[in-house]
Design a protein around this motif. Sequence first.
Motif, short mmCIF file in Angstrom:
data_model
loop_
_atom_site.label_atom_id
_atom_site.label_comp_id
_atom_site.label_asym_id
_atom_site.label_seq_id
_atom_site.Cartn_x
_atom_site.Cartn_y
_atom_site.Cartn_z
N LEU A 6 0.70 -1.57 -0.16
CA LEU A 6 -0.17 -0.16 -0.03
C LEU A 6 0.79 1.33 0.26
O LEU A 6 1.78 1.17 1.13
N ARG A 7 0.72 1.90 -0.52
CA ARG A 7 1.21 3.53 -0.96
C ARG A 7 -0.12 4.76 -0.65
O ARG A 7 -0.83 5.22 0.37
N SER A 8 -0.68 5.18 -1.89
CA SER A 8 -1.60 6.19 -2.23
C SER A 8 -2.41 5.68 -2.39
O SER A 8 -3.13 6.09 -3.37
N ASP A 9 -2.97 4.50 -2.09
CA ASP A 9 -3.96 3.98 -1.96
C ASP A 9 -4.78 3.23 -0.64
O ASP A 9 -5.00 2.00 -0.37
N LEU A 10 -5.39 4.44 0.89
CA LEU A 10 -5.61 3.81 1.30
C LEU A 10 -6.78 3.76 1.29
O LEU A 10 -8.01 3.91 2.61
N ARG A 11 -7.53 2.86 1.03
CA ARG A 11 -8.87 2.14 0.65
C ARG A 11 -8.94 0.72 0.48
O ARG A 11 -7.89 -0.11 0.02
#
Length: 481
Positions: A6-11
């Motif tokens: 996970l990086r800039s996809d926190l869902r």
Amino acid sequence: MQLIWLRSDLRVHDNTALSAAMEQGPTIAVYMISPGQWLSHDDAACKVDFWLRNLSHLSKALEALNVPLLIVHAETWAQAPKALLDICQQHAVENVHVNDEYGFNEAKRDREAEDALDAAGILFSRHLDQLFFQPGSVLTKSGGYFKVFTQFRRVCYARLHYSMPTLVALPKAQAKLAIKGDVIPDTVKGFPEPTETLRSLWPAGEDEARERLNTFTDEQVHYYDQERDFPAKPGTSQLSAYLAAGVISPRQCLHAALRSNNGEFETGNSGSVTWINELLWREFYKHVLVGFPRVSRHRAFRPETEALQWRHSPTDLQAWQEGRTGLPIVDAAIRQMLETGWMHNRLRMITAMFLTKNLLIDWREGERFFMQHLIDGDLASNNGGWQWSSSTGTDASPYFRIFNPQSQSERFDPEGVFIKKWVPELAELNKRDIHNPAALKGLFGVKEYPAPIVDLKASRERALQAFKSLPQRQPETQEAG
């Protein structure tokens, strides 16, 4: 075992890599804490705090899917390949799934991670998630990346007519694993905690993001084109922080906008169409990062503007950074950002143009300062906006188009409501005087408020001369008000 990094996809909803991983087998998730890298990227303390708060919510959502969330530490991304390889070997991971990111350093990090994993016989699967279209797939007739937004948008429209990006279904819960998730840290060294006031403006979690999206697109979006430029009105979606962290996806935003406009993206309600265009601006700037990597390395998109003779004026820069330039709309905007971690988009253009044109200070100073304070700081959009305002970038504002902050203030905050909120020392002034308190002299002046640090007319001429001296200068036209 599958792993989603996970990086800039926190869902968990509409997460391409997560769904792909869970379709292929038992899955674990990992998030990497990299404070040294974040500091080098000028990531704001309030943004890092927002990441951590969203990770706590995400951890619970993943737990409902029986996906443990592990935390690894790598001070900088140079250490990322080894940190990732260690956890893969510890849990017998066969395939690492990522949603692509697009900055120069991000691309380098992923190449090195892929090489390290490949050498160990571990697959590295990339997925399109942040964008509607793969960079390199929306090109000019000559095969190059677009430099002008309107041309880019036209091709995107044509693509959307026959290929609308689809939402990815929420995966079903997997069988429980004998792996315990890690505790999410509350803080990261080097990033002080923001105030509770700021935190309260930006509640974490997908539920909050989706509620904001639904509230906006149910009604507000229909007036977006009419009200988005007025900072005293709630005319914007307030979703930028959630988009930047990936708590909500651009696809979710697009589909919600389409629902509000009977499935239309070019015609119908002008507010919905205007907001969809803003999503395409976001897309455009990320494609520019890939097509022209120099812009993510502190370089001007237009090489000839590298020769500009910027002023070195620490005093003026500090006055701008502290919201005490003597120009009320500029000062109100900066103070809004310092207190809330966010600035209204119209004000981003006004403050950026004031710094780069009226003060003739290098756009990179402003770009960095914004990144250090914005909860929605995004490399592509922030860089694109600053280079647009300073006339150094792709599709940039012509150098002779210089916003007059006073006339912008009179036009977009006519009653002075926004100024009075953020510059309370001017709260007693009437709506005529508040935009230019310097015109009040003697007994009628406002002692607590500074005089303007620059003469708008003279500084405009200075900027025009600086740009005229560059090669390949553009033709003249009238000043924008």
